[in-house]
Design a protein around this motif. Structure first.
Motif, mmCIF file in Angstrom:
data_model
loop_
_atom_site.group_PDB
_atom_site.id
_atom_site.type_symbol
_atom_site.label_atom_id
_atom_site.label_comp_id
_atom_site.label_asym_id
_atom_site.label_seq_id
_atom_site.Cartn_x
_atom_site.Cartn_y
_atom_site.Cartn_z
ATOM 1 N N ILE A 86 -9.905 75.474 -7.426
ATOM 2 C CA ILE A 86 -9.323 74.537 -6.469
ATOM 3 C C ILE A 86 -7.938 75.090 -6.134
ATOM 4 C CG2 ILE A 86 -8.623 72.147 -6.082
ATOM 5 C CD1 ILE A 86 -11.662 72.536 -6.643
ATOM 6 N N GLN A 87 -7.725 75.417 -4.861
ATOM 7 C CA GLN A 87 -6.463 76.033 -4.463
ATOM 8 C C GLN A 87 -5.916 75.321 -3.232
ATOM 9 O OE1 GLN A 87 -8.111 80.010 -4.043
ATOM 10 N NE2 GLN A 87 -7.288 80.558 -6.044
ATOM 11 N N HIS A 88 -4.714 74.772 -3.391
ATOM 12 C CA HIS A 88 -4.077 74.010 -2.322
ATOM 13 C C HIS A 88 -2.634 74.457 -2.132
ATOM 14 C CE1 HIS A 88 -7.261 71.134 -3.541
ATOM 15 N NE2 HIS A 88 -7.186 70.716 -2.294
ATOM 16 N N GLU A 89 -2.150 74.232 -0.929
ATOM 17 C CA GLU A 89 -0.718 74.342 -0.649
ATOM 18 C C GLU A 89 -0.171 72.922 -0.557
ATOM 19 O OE1 GLU A 89 2.413 75.801 2.798
ATOM 20 O OE2 GLU A 89 0.270 76.020 3.136
ATOM 21 N N ILE A 90 0.990 72.692 -1.138
ATOM 22 C CA ILE A 90 1.633 71.385 -1.036
ATOM 23 C C ILE A 90 2.355 71.339 0.313
ATOM 24 C CG2 ILE A 90 3.365 69.838 -2.027
ATOM 25 C CD1 ILE A 90 2.688 71.186 -4.771
ATOM 26 N N ILE A 91 1.934 70.429 1.187
ATOM 27 C CA ILE A 91 2.521 70.381 2.528
ATOM 28 C C ILE A 91 3.448 69.184 2.727
ATOM 29 C CG2 ILE A 91 0.715 71.767 3.598
ATOM 30 C CD1 ILE A 91 -0.512 69.176 4.691
ATOM 31 N N GLU A 92 3.364 68.208 1.824
ATOM 32 C CA GLU A 92 4.285 67.074 1.898
ATOM 33 C C GLU A 92 4.456 66.511 0.490
ATOM 34 O OE1 GLU A 92 4.838 62.920 4.440
ATOM 35 O OE2 GLU A 92 3.151 64.246 4.890
ATOM 36 N N LEU A 93 5.684 66.143 0.153
ATOM 37 C CA LEU A 93 5.970 65.593 -1.165
ATOM 38 C C LEU A 93 7.130 64.621 -1.043
ATOM 39 C CD1 LEU A 93 5.563 65.640 -4.267
ATOM 40 C CD2 LEU A 93 7.222 67.509 -4.335
ATOM 41 N N VAL A 94 6.892 63.384 -1.420
ATOM 42 C CA VAL A 94 7.923 62.361 -1.472
ATOM 43 C C VAL A 94 7.824 61.747 -2.863
ATOM 44 C CG1 VAL A 94 8.849 60.238 -0.471
ATOM 45 C CG2 VAL A 94 7.667 61.900 1.001
ATOM 46 N N GLU A 95 8.634 62.254 -3.780
ATOM 47 C CA GLU A 95 8.561 61.776 -5.164
ATOM 48 C C GLU A 95 9.095 60.359 -5.264
ATOM 49 O OE1 GLU A 95 9.614 64.529 -8.355
ATOM 50 O OE2 GLU A 95 9.956 66.035 -6.801
ATOM 51 N N PRO A 96 8.456 59.514 -6.010
ATOM 52 C CA PRO A 96 7.179 59.629 -6.709
ATOM 53 C C PRO A 96 6.034 58.980 -5.935
ATOM 54 C CG PRO A 96 8.324 57.724 -7.559
ATOM 55 C CD PRO A 96 9.177 58.306 -6.439
ATOM 56 N N ARG A 97 6.105 58.941 -4.628
ATOM 57 C CA ARG A 97 5.176 58.124 -3.833
ATOM 58 C C ARG A 97 4.052 58.858 -3.131
ATOM 59 N NH1 ARG A 97 7.201 53.950 -0.128
ATOM 60 N NH2 ARG A 97 5.077 53.399 -0.549
ATOM 61 N N LEU A 98 4.243 60.141 -2.782
ATOM 62 C CA LEU A 98 3.274 60.786 -1.905
ATOM 63 C C LEU A 98 3.139 62.267 -2.220
ATOM 64 C CD1 LEU A 98 1.480 60.565 0.690
ATOM 65 C CD2 LEU A 98 3.532 61.198 1.977
ATOM 66 N N LEU A 99 1.892 62.720 -2.243
ATOM 67 C CA LEU A 99 1.570 64.132 -2.397
ATOM 68 C C LEU A 99 0.479 64.463 -1.393
ATOM 69 C CD1 LEU A 99 1.753 66.823 -3.987
ATOM 70 C CD2 LEU A 99 -0.002 65.891 -5.528
ATOM 71 N N VAL A 100 0.734 65.460 -0.541
ATOM 72 C CA VAL A 100 -0.256 65.879 0.452
ATOM 73 C C VAL A 100 -0.510 67.366 0.255
ATOM 74 C CG1 VAL A 100 -0.881 65.983 2.892
ATOM 75 C CG2 VAL A 100 0.580 64.114 2.060
ATOM 76 N N LEU A 101 -1.791 67.701 0.127
ATOM 77 C CA LEU A 101 -2.223 69.070 -0.131
ATOM 78 C C LEU A 101 -3.140 69.547 0.987
ATOM 79 C CD1 LEU A 101 -3.405 68.386 -3.792
ATOM 80 C CD2 LEU A 101 -1.169 69.281 -3.109
ATOM 81 N N ARG A 102 -3.120 70.859 1.222
ATOM 82 C CA ARG A 102 -4.044 71.454 2.206
ATOM 83 C C ARG A 102 -4.767 72.609 1.520
ATOM 84 N NH1 ARG A 102 -0.959 72.992 6.925
ATOM 85 N NH2 ARG A 102 -0.118 74.583 5.586
ATOM 86 N N SER A 103 -6.089 72.610 1.627
ATOM 87 C CA SER A 103 -6.875 73.724 1.093
ATOM 88 C C SER A 103 -7.433 74.534 2.251
ATOM 89 C CB SER A 103 -8.016 73.217 0.211
ATOM 90 O OG SER A 103 -8.983 72.547 0.996
#
Length: 115
Positions: A42-59
């Motif tokens: 499983i390989q993703h790039e982290i494209i959005e991060l708002v700690e500690p509320r949101l994590l968005v990944l793109r594969s």
């Protein structure tokens, strides 16, 4: 994550987990099918991060595994003194209909860790 990631019949070796938690960072791990030893990376790039509320990944598309490019969005919100997690993962091709049950099985494992 090693204790709960992956559907029933899979394990995620701790040494395979590599997370660089920043926008532009990577979220990589390997699920190993227990009976066969088959590895699914499983390989993703982290494209959005708002700690500690949101994590968005793109594969990226993985043609060898018949996986289309996908977005995974995990949002955490407080709800009545607890944490509500909302997950979006997709879009899924017809060949990916098993992914929903895979997520459900992973979260079942996670839930058992808190009982």
């Amino acid at each position: 994550m090693a204790k709960w990631w992956g559907p029933a019949g899979f394990q995620t070796p701790k040494e395979s987990i590599d997370i660089d938690l920043r926008v532009g960072g990577r979220f990589n791990l390997c699920m190993v099918q227990i009976n066969t030893g088959t590895e699914i990376w499983i390989q993703h790039e982290i494209i959005e991060l708002v700690e500690p509320r949101l994590l968005v990944l793109r594969s990226e598309e993985q043609t060898d595994l018949r996986l289309s490019a996908m977005i995974t969005r995990v949002q955490f919100d407080e709800l009545d003194g607890k944490t509500k997690m909302t997950l979006y993962n997709g879009p899924y091709s017809k060949e990916m209909n098993h992914a929903i049950s895979g997520w459900e099985q992973s979260f079942d494992k996670l839930g058992k860790l808190f009982k």
